[in-house]
Design an enzyme around this catalytic site. Structure first.
Site, mmCIF file in Angstrom:
data_model
loop_
_atom_site.group_PDB
_atom_site.id
_atom_site.type_symbol
_atom_site.label_atom_id
_atom_site.label_comp_id
_atom_site.label_asym_id
_atom_site.label_seq_id
_atom_site.Cartn_x
_atom_site.Cartn_y
_atom_site.Cartn_z
ATOM 1 N N ASP A 148 0.819 -1.220 0.000
ATOM 2 C CA ASP A 148 0.000 0.000 0.000
ATOM 3 C C ASP A 148 0.851 1.268 0.000
ATOM 4 O O ASP A 148 0.442 2.295 0.541
ATOM 5 C CB ASP A 148 -0.964 0.023 1.196
ATOM 6 C CG ASP A 148 -1.776 -1.245 1.281
ATOM 7 O OD1 ASP A 148 -2.272 -1.677 0.230
ATOM 8 O OD2 ASP A 148 -1.883 -1.816 2.379
ATOM 9 N N LYS B 194 2.084 2.173 -5.135
ATOM 10 C CA LYS B 194 2.805 1.711 -6.324
ATOM 11 C C LYS B 194 2.023 1.953 -7.607
ATOM 12 O O LYS B 194 2.598 2.199 -8.650
ATOM 13 C CB LYS B 194 3.091 0.202 -6.221
ATOM 14 C CG LYS B 194 4.078 -0.153 -5.150
ATOM 15 C CD LYS B 194 4.303 -1.658 -5.069
ATOM 16 C CE LYS B 194 3.138 -2.444 -4.551
ATOM 17 N NZ LYS B 194 2.749 -2.166 -3.166
ATOM 18 N N GLY C 297 -4.180 -4.797 -4.310
ATOM 19 C CA GLY C 297 -5.102 -3.804 -4.859
ATOM 20 C C GLY C 297 -4.314 -2.574 -5.244
ATOM 21 O O GLY C 297 -3.724 -1.922 -4.400
ATOM 22 N N HIS C 298 -4.240 -2.313 -6.543
ATOM 23 C CA HIS C 298 -3.576 -1.106 -7.012
ATOM 24 C C HIS C 298 -4.643 -0.102 -7.427
ATOM 25 O O HIS C 298 -5.532 -0.439 -8.202
ATOM 26 C CB HIS C 298 -2.694 -1.401 -8.236
ATOM 27 C CG HIS C 298 -1.438 -2.128 -7.878
ATOM 28 N ND1 HIS C 298 -0.623 -2.701 -8.808
ATOM 29 C CD2 HIS C 298 -0.875 -2.357 -6.680
ATOM 30 C CE1 HIS C 298 0.403 -3.261 -8.186
ATOM 31 N NE2 HIS C 298 0.266 -3.071 -6.903
ATOM 32 N N GLN D 188 2.015 -5.968 -3.100
ATOM 33 C CA GLN D 188 2.431 -5.957 -1.677
ATOM 34 C C GLN D 188 3.790 -5.248 -1.516
ATOM 35 O O GLN D 188 4.105 -4.378 -2.325
ATOM 36 C CB GLN D 188 2.470 -7.379 -1.105
ATOM 37 C CG GLN D 188 1.096 -8.010 -0.913
ATOM 38 C CD GLN D 188 0.642 -8.867 -2.062
ATOM 39 O OE1 GLN D 188 1.430 -9.491 -2.717
ATOM 40 N NE2 GLN D 188 -0.648 -8.910 -2.308
HETATM 41 P P1 IMP Z 1 -2.747 -12.847 2.532
HETATM 42 O O1 IMP Z 1 -1.835 -12.330 1.472
HETATM 43 O O2 IMP Z 1 -4.210 -12.639 2.217
HETATM 44 O O3 IMP Z 1 -2.436 -14.270 2.914
HETATM 45 O O4 IMP Z 1 -2.491 -11.993 3.875
HETATM 46 C C1 IMP Z 1 -1.251 -12.057 4.571
HETATM 47 C C2 IMP Z 1 -0.856 -10.682 5.103
HETATM 48 O O5 IMP Z 1 -0.491 -9.845 4.016
HETATM 49 C C3 IMP Z 1 -1.970 -9.943 5.843
HETATM 50 O O6 IMP Z 1 -1.400 -9.174 6.869
HETATM 51 C C4 IMP Z 1 -2.552 -9.025 4.783
HETATM 52 O O7 IMP Z 1 -3.188 -7.909 5.317
HETATM 53 C C5 IMP Z 1 -1.282 -8.651 4.031
HETATM 54 N N1 IMP Z 1 -1.532 -8.256 2.642
HETATM 55 C C6 IMP Z 1 -1.823 -9.043 1.612
HETATM 56 N N2 IMP Z 1 -1.962 -8.328 0.485
HETATM 57 C C7 IMP Z 1 -1.736 -7.052 0.811
HETATM 58 C C8 IMP Z 1 -1.703 -5.825 0.062
HETATM 59 O O8 IMP Z 1 -1.900 -5.770 -1.146
HETATM 60 N N3 IMP Z 1 -1.425 -4.707 0.774
HETATM 61 C C9 IMP Z 1 -1.158 -4.737 2.104
HETATM 62 N N4 IMP Z 1 -1.183 -5.842 2.840
HETATM 63 C C10 IMP Z 1 -1.465 -7.000 2.202
#
Ligand code: IMP
Length: 422
Positions: free
Chosen positions: A13, A16, A40-41, A224
């Site tokens: 977040d 990017k 999510g972009h 991420q």
């Molecule tokens: P998962 O990717 O859904 O397995 O979540 C694992 C961790 O990564 C959690 O803390 C999520 O909130 C975090 N996370 C996953 N995708 C994103 C993203 O795009 N932005 C920020 N945090 C993310």
């Protein structure tokens, strides 16, 4: 033109989307190489907001080729929704401008159910990760357990159904253990049958070749951030893929050299979900950053945790990825601060450390430097010279500490709200 990689330097977040959108204009092919619908972009073009989860941001520009690599996990239903959502807004999405590696693994209904049920089970013990509930972890677990189902399997639905049935034996056992209902073969297959053709239309059997043919014009798009990397991040509070540069190579199967590795660093820090966050602010300053920065998840809508800039982390991200230039995003969010703190290292159990440790992160007490705020609206400023003195000092402090140039500064969400520096 040179190959460029854009990578997040914090916990995701970082903003990017905006940089990737700008860079996509200068490159021919944009490659998303890891993660899934958890990402999510947000890209804002002429006040129209596009939230992309799986499809690279280059889709919003005409004549760009977008590629989804094989370390991306694809939920066919979500993918179809995203394609249709873009098409309904007049954006071309076809096999002319989007290819999906046929080696990519698919996220199926049982992966999502397992993710949610497992998190609920762990929450009762206070041990949850705070996942996005998109089935990302369970898809990667199947991949590494060699139980995964890849996109090309859609060419043989009988074999695919057999494999799903086999996987359901184990999955249903787990679901029942987590006190969730078992799933039937039909329930899983319905979405796959519905979206099969659409996904196959984009499927490509050798994205590596396509990328090599355009070597020198490639933009790598990471989802991420470095601290969420399964190997380099704050394990176990991470995402189960490699958002760092290494993920590009395993996600495409080719070597190309990135002349520019562009790190995205937010002017402050945020994270969603659980896990250590040394500079977190659980007070009204944190709340102000959240409100001013609209810090609510693009994918889940969850409020993001907010805190001061952490340069020990940023320095680590530079080392991991070979970052040679930086965009500092959302500087305008700090407009209201009288004084701004920057973490330059930690005290860990009474000992000073200027590095990011793999363990004991929860014991890291930040060592701060305080800088004066500028206390004025900078969202309309477009040149370095016009920035208030204290804002320039903040940027210069970061640059000097990290020894990497800050090439761009973001002062708002729109494409034009940026300050470029030579
Ligand atoms: P998962 O990717 O859904 O397995 O979540 C694992 C961790 O990564 C959690 O803390 C999520 O909130 C975090 N996370 C996953 N995708 C994103 C993203 O795009 N932005 C920020 N945090 C993310």
């Amino acid at each position: 033109m040179a190959n460029t990689l854009v990578v997040g330097m914090q916990w995701g977040d970082e903003g990017k989307g905006k940089k990737i959108d700008q860079e996509s204009e200068k490159h021919d092919v944009i490659v998303r190489y890891q993660g899934g619908g958890n990402a999510g972009h947000t890209v804002v073009i002429e006040d129209k907001k596009y939230a992309l989860h799986l499809i690279p941001s280059g889709i919003l520009r005409a004549d760009k080729l977008n590629i989804i690599g094989h370390n991306v996990v694809i939920d066919p239903e979500e993918f179809a929704k995203e394609v249709e959502g873009l098409r309904s807004r007049g954006v071309e999405v076809s096999s002319r401008n989007l290819l999906v590696s046929h080696r990519a693994h698919m996220t199926l209904l049982y992966h999502k159910r397992l993710d949610v049920a497992r998190e609920a089970f762990k929450r009762k013990k206070g041990k949850q990760i705070g996942t996005t509930g998109r089935g990302i972890g369970s898809t990667y677990v199947d991949k590494y357990n060699r139980e995964g189902i890849r996109v090309f399997k859609l060419n043989n639905m009988d074999e695919l159904a057999k494999k799903v049935e086999e996987n359901l034996e184990i999955t249903n056992f787990l679901l029942e253990h987590y006190s969730d209902k078992p799933l039937s073969l039909d329930e899983v297959m319905t979405g796959l049958i519905k979206n099969r053709e659409l996904l196959l239309d984009f499927s490509h059997n050798d994205i590596g070749r396509v990328i090599l043919e355009r070597d020198g014009k490639v933009l790598g798009e990471s989802a991420q951030g470095t601290l969420l990397d399964v190997d380099e991040g704050t394990y176990p509070f991470v995402t189960p893929s490699n958002p760092t540069i290494g993920g590009f190579y395993t996600g495409t199967g080719v070597y190309i050299n990135f002349k520019k590795v562009h790190g995205i660093l937010k002017a402050y820090t945020t994270r969603v979900g659980e896990g250590p966050f040394p500079t977190e602010l659980e007070d009204e300053t944190g709340e102000r950053l959240r409100q001013r920065g609209h810090e609510f998840g693009t994918t889940t809508g969850r409020p993001r945790r907010c805190g001061w800039q952490d340069l020990a982390i940023a320095r680590y991200a530079i080392r991991v990825n070979g970052i040679n230039e930086i965009s500092l995003t959302k500087l305008d969010v700090l407009d209201a601060e009288k004084s701004i703190k920057v973490c330059v290292g930690y005290n860990i159990n009474g000992q000073k450390a200027d590095y990011f440790p793999a363990e004991q992160m929860e014991n890291c007490e930040p060592i701060y430097e305080s800088l004066k705020g500028w206390e004025q609206d900078i969202s309309g400023i477009r040149s370095w010279q016009d920035l208030p003195k204290n804002a320039k000092s903040y940027v210069s402090f970061i640059e000097q500490f990290l020894d990497v140039p800050v090439k761009q500064i973001g002062v708002g969400a729109r494409r034009d709200q940026t300050i470029d520096r030579a």
